[in-house]
Design a protein around this motif. Structure first.
Motif, PDB file in Angstrom:
ATOM      1  N   VAL A 260      31.552  36.488  32.934  1.00  0.00           N
ATOM      2  CA  VAL A 260      31.633  38.222  32.906  1.00  0.00           C
ATOM      3  C   VAL A 260      31.203  39.070  33.487  1.00  0.00           C
ATOM      4  CG1 VAL A 260      31.859  39.363  30.923  1.00  0.00           C
ATOM      5  CG2 VAL A 260      32.928  37.503  30.194  1.00  0.00           C
ATOM      6  N   VAL A 261      31.010  39.950  34.492  1.00  0.00           N
ATOM      7  CA  VAL A 261      30.784  40.913  35.451  1.00  0.00           C
ATOM      8  C   VAL A 261      30.651  41.961  34.758  1.00  0.00           C
ATOM      9  CG1 VAL A 261      30.909  41.939  38.061  1.00  0.00           C
ATOM     10  CG2 VAL A 261      30.966  38.953  37.813  1.00  0.00           C
ATOM     11  N   ASP A 262      30.120  43.082  34.233  1.00  0.00           N
ATOM     12  CA  ASP A 262      29.428  43.963  33.574  1.00  0.00           C
ATOM     13  C   ASP A 262      28.976  45.109  34.956  1.00  0.00           C
ATOM     14  OD1 ASP A 262      29.543  46.475  31.914  1.00  0.00           O
ATOM     15  OD2 ASP A 262      27.714  45.448  30.970  1.00  0.00           O
ATOM     16  N   PRO A 263      29.639  45.521  35.945  1.00  0.00           N
ATOM     17  CA  PRO A 263      29.154  46.649  36.696  1.00  0.00           C
ATOM     18  C   PRO A 263      28.377  47.981  35.803  1.00  0.00           C
ATOM     19  CG  PRO A 263      31.633  46.258  37.138  1.00  0.00           C
ATOM     20  CD  PRO A 263      31.164  45.309  35.556  1.00  0.00           C
TER      21      PRO A 263
ATOM     22  N   GLY B  92      35.926  36.075  37.761  1.00  0.00           N
ATOM     23  CA  GLY B  92      36.560  35.272  39.177  1.00  0.00           C
ATOM     24  C   GLY B  92      36.749  36.531  39.911  1.00  0.00           C
ATOM     25  N   LEU B  93      35.920  37.968  39.792  1.00  0.00           N
ATOM     26  CA  LEU B  93      35.788  39.052  40.744  1.00  0.00           C
ATOM     27  C   LEU B  93      34.344  39.234  40.972  1.00  0.00           C
ATOM     28  CD1 LEU B  93      38.536  41.115  39.129  1.00  0.00           C
ATOM     29  CD2 LEU B  93      39.206  39.993  42.188  1.00  0.00           C
ATOM     30  N   GLU B  94      34.311  40.090  42.081  1.00  0.00           N
ATOM     31  CA  GLU B  94      32.901  40.108  42.883  1.00  0.00           C
ATOM     32  C   GLU B  94      33.136  41.849  42.661  1.00  0.00           C
ATOM     33  OE1 GLU B  94      31.838  39.308  46.179  1.00  0.00           O
ATOM     34  OE2 GLU B  94      30.957  37.061  45.067  1.00  0.00           O
ATOM     35  N   CYS B  95      32.488  42.880  42.022  1.00  0.00           N
ATOM     36  CA  CYS B  95      32.215  43.999  42.412  1.00  0.00           C
ATOM     37  C   CYS B  95      31.670  44.499  43.187  1.00  0.00           C
ATOM     38  CB  CYS B  95      31.146  45.152  40.723  1.00  0.00           C
ATOM     39  SG  CYS B  95      31.516  46.539  40.534  1.00  0.00           S
ATOM     40  N   ARG B  96      32.095  45.639  44.016  1.00  0.00           N
ATOM     41  CA  ARG B  96      31.544  45.925  45.355  1.00  0.00           C
ATOM     42  C   ARG B  96      30.868  47.019  44.443  1.00  0.00           C
ATOM     43  NH1 ARG B  96      33.860  44.335  50.947  1.00  0.00           N
ATOM     44  NH2 ARG B  96      34.505  42.189  50.734  1.00  0.00           N
TER      45      ARG B  96
ATOM     46  N   GLU C 159      35.291  49.174  42.228  1.00  0.00           N
ATOM     47  CA  GLU C 159      36.055  48.309  43.306  1.00  0.00           C
ATOM     48  C   GLU C 159      35.792  46.571  43.283  1.00  0.00           C
ATOM     49  OE1 GLU C 159      34.590  49.871  47.157  1.00  0.00           O
ATOM     50  OE2 GLU C 159      36.134  51.758  46.842  1.00  0.00           O
ATOM     51  N   PHE C 160      36.485  45.776  43.685  1.00  0.00           N
ATOM     52  CA  PHE C 160      36.911  44.733  43.343  1.00  0.00           C
ATOM     53  C   PHE C 160      37.063  43.395  44.145  1.00  0.00           C
ATOM     54  CE2 PHE C 160      36.483  46.574  38.787  1.00  0.00           C
ATOM     55  CZ  PHE C 160      35.613  45.412  38.168  1.00  0.00           C
ATOM     56  N   SER C 161      36.860  42.345  44.825  1.00  0.00           N
ATOM     57  CA  SER C 161      37.196  41.513  45.862  1.00  0.00           C
ATOM     58  C   SER C 161      36.911  40.028  45.121  1.00  0.00           C
ATOM     59  CB  SER C 161      36.023  41.607  46.634  1.00  0.00           C
ATOM     60  OG  SER C 161      34.647  41.124  46.718  1.00  0.00           O
ATOM     61  N   LEU C 162      37.502  39.527  45.516  1.00  0.00           N
ATOM     62  CA  LEU C 162      37.832  38.083  45.176  1.00  0.00           C
ATOM     63  C   LEU C 162      36.418  37.613  45.978  1.00  0.00           C
ATOM     64  CD1 LEU C 162      41.696  37.043  45.961  1.00  0.00           C
ATOM     65  CD2 LEU C 162      40.351  37.238  44.067  1.00  0.00           C
ATOM     66  N   PRO C 163      36.089  36.647  45.346  1.00  0.00           N
ATOM     67  CA  PRO C 163      34.373  35.791  45.807  1.00  0.00           C
ATOM     68  C   PRO C 163      34.553  35.396  46.770  1.00  0.00           C
ATOM     69  CG  PRO C 163      35.111  35.185  43.415  1.00  0.00           C
ATOM     70  CD  PRO C 163      36.295  35.877  44.289  1.00  0.00           C
ATOM     71  N   SER C 164      35.799  34.705  47.862  1.00  0.00           N
ATOM     72  CA  SER C 164      35.964  33.993  48.674  1.00  0.00           C
ATOM     73  C   SER C 164      36.023  35.674  49.733  1.00  0.00           C
ATOM     74  CB  SER C 164      36.919  33.586  49.181  1.00  0.00           C
ATOM     75  OG  SER C 164      37.785  34.050  49.010  1.00  0.00           O
ATOM     76  N   ALA C 165      36.380  36.950  49.604  1.00  0.00           N
ATOM     77  CA  ALA C 165      36.496  37.437  50.595  1.00  0.00           C
ATOM     78  C   ALA C 165      35.834  38.145  51.297  1.00  0.00           C
ATOM     79  CB  ALA C 165      37.126  38.896  49.513  1.00  0.00           C
ATOM     80  N   ARG C 166      34.194  37.906  50.750  1.00  0.00           N
ATOM     81  CA  ARG C 166      33.096  38.503  51.890  1.00  0.00           C
ATOM     82  C   ARG C 166      32.695  37.398  52.518  1.00  0.00           C
ATOM     83  NH1 ARG C 166      28.261  42.083  47.945  1.00  0.00           N
ATOM     84  NH2 ARG C 166      29.619  42.899  46.995  1.00  0.00           N
TER      85      ARG C 166
END
Length: 285
Positions: free
Chosen positions: A235-238, A256-260, A278-285
């Motif tokens: 769990v990501v808590d931005p 399952g997402l990264e917070c930009r 703003e979120f991206s998939l982990p592989s998008a970076r």
């Protein structure tokens, strides 16, 4: 010989108002029953098909998903003034927005507040009522989207207060050919809060990632009832690192997402902030 005029028969003027009142009493009772029935809050029917307004969403082609949540407080700010232009400005830029405390169009047939905001932003909108009053869908949530929505599934949350009906709404959008599951909620702040929060937490953790939970949880970060959810390993808590958001009750969580980026936007449009991420998939970076 003069004729004597007979005096008119006396009338009891005091009785006439009583008789009129007795005659009107059934009608007064009927009006009272009708008004009482209309004023009573009842849960909205979650099986009614969702009506979309505005232009058809356009498929996204970027690697960023912009999410927002905003308890708009019926469009009224701390000054008590209704101004959806302020609401629009505070809401800012997004791809999908989840709104709480949204008013319906009412018996006059006017547009609901989600529809009005969608019209101002020229994007698709849907009013998702939780409560009926005055024989119409009166109050609930709103969904605004620039992206095509694959699914909208409504789940009423259990409540015991007989009012303040709440729901969880599952939505799916596509980000780089991956389906992102978005769970929008508005948890009760009184008797039913803990039970609803537990249900919402289980629902979110059961979703296949990538997934997002957002909305007004009416629960602060230091509440033990939320600790298990925040401690989940994925769990990501931005908002956890935002000093200005200390003690907040409006949330965006992800799996399952990264917070930009994350924004906690206060203003005079509501008694709540707008929260954008703003979120991206982990592989998008």
């Amino acid at each position: 010989m003069s004729a004597t005029a007979e005096a008119p028969a006396p009338t009891n003027s005091r009785r006439d108002p009583r008789r009129r009142f007795v005659a009107c009493l059934p009608w007064l009772l009927l009006v009272g029953v009708v008004i009482g029935n209309g004023a009573d809050r009842t849960p909205a029917d979650a099986t009614v098909p969702i009506a979309w307004n505005g232009p058809a969403p356009v498929a996204g082609n970027g690697d960023i998903l912009r999410i927002a949540t905003f308890n708009i407080h019926g469009g009224r700010g701390a000054d008590g003034r209704l101004d959806l232009e302020r609401t629009t400005a505070q809401l800012g830029e997004f791809d999908v927005a989840w709104l709480q405390e949204v008013h319906g169009g009412g018996w006059t047939g006017g547009m609901d507040q989600a529809g009005e905001l969608g019209q101002r932003l020229q994007i698709a909108s849907a009013f998702l009522p939780t409560e009926r009053r005055w024989w119409t869908d009166h109050f609930g949530n709103g969904l605004l989207t620039r992206l095509p929505v694959e699914l909208v599934q409504r789940c009423p949350l259990p409540g015991t207060r007989g009012k303040a009906f709440r729901q969880a709404v599952l939505t799916e959008v596509t980000l780089q050919s991956r389906r992102v599951r978005i769970l929008g909620v508005h948890v009760d702040r009184q008797d039913d809060r803990l039970r609803q929060l537990e249900i919402v937490s289980r629902m979110f953790l059961a979703l296949q990632p990538p997934a997002i939970l957002l909305g007004d949880l009416n629960t602060q970060p230091d509440d033990p009832a939320l600790s298990a959810l925040l401690a989940a390993p994925d769990v990501v808590d931005p908002l956890g690192g935002i000093t200005a958001a200390r003690g907040h009750i409006d949330w965006i969580l992800a799996r399952g997402l990264e917070c930009r980026t994350i924004e906690y936007v206060t203003g005079d449009a509501s008694d709540h902030p707008a929260v954008r991420a703003e979120f991206s998939l982990p592989s998008a970076r």
